[in-house]
Write a protein that holds these residues in place. Sequence first.
Motif, short mmCIF file in Angstrom:
data_model
loop_
_atom_site.label_atom_id
_atom_site.label_comp_id
_atom_site.label_asym_id
_atom_site.label_seq_id
_atom_site.Cartn_x
_atom_site.Cartn_y
_atom_site.Cartn_z
N PRO A 2 -30.57 -8.95 32.71
CA PRO A 2 -32.35 -9.17 33.72
C PRO A 2 -33.59 -9.36 32.34
N THR A 3 -34.17 -9.31 32.45
CA THR A 3 -35.96 -9.20 32.03
C THR A 3 -36.35 -8.00 33.01
N ARG A 4 -36.66 -7.62 31.89
CA ARG A 4 -37.53 -5.51 31.76
C ARG A 4 -39.29 -6.24 31.03
N MET A 5 -39.64 -5.20 32.18
CA MET A 5 -41.04 -5.57 31.84
C MET A 5 -41.41 -4.14 30.66
N PRO A 6 -41.83 -4.19 30.00
CA PRO A 6 -42.65 -3.68 29.30
C PRO A 6 -42.74 -2.69 29.34
N TRP A 9 -47.95 2.29 28.44
CA TRP A 9 -48.27 2.32 27.27
C TRP A 9 -48.09 0.58 26.01
N LEU A 10 -46.75 0.14 26.55
CA LEU A 10 -46.89 -1.32 25.25
C LEU A 10 -47.53 -2.09 25.67
N ALA A 11 -47.66 -2.48 27.36
CA ALA A 11 -48.40 -3.22 27.68
C ALA A 11 -49.87 -2.98 27.80
#
Length: 103
Positions: A2-6, A9-11
């Motif tokens: 699965p793709t994880r959202m950053p 704080w990183l985004a």
Amino acid sequence: MPTRMPPDWLAGLEDEELSFIKNFLLCSGSLKEIAAQYGVSYPTVRLRLDRLIQKIQIAGESPAPYIALVKQLALNDRLDFQTAKTLIQEYKRIHTEWEEEKL
């Protein structure tokens, strides 16, 4: 996989900040090497790193959006420290009064 959202704080970092972090890691955290790469002094790199650390800390605090905005403006030198402090104190005072009125 699965793709994880950053993480938030990183985004919230700009491309230039992400590039700085990447270079910092590739130089094994050597501020001296980073200063040489960027052609700036060690204190300049130290200041940039300190501001980046503060930005990440603010993003992790999850304060009210208004407070986060004021802190971010102060970190980016778009608002002086004393004005930022005054705005945050006043916001907290008003917010406390509103909460007390609800009771």
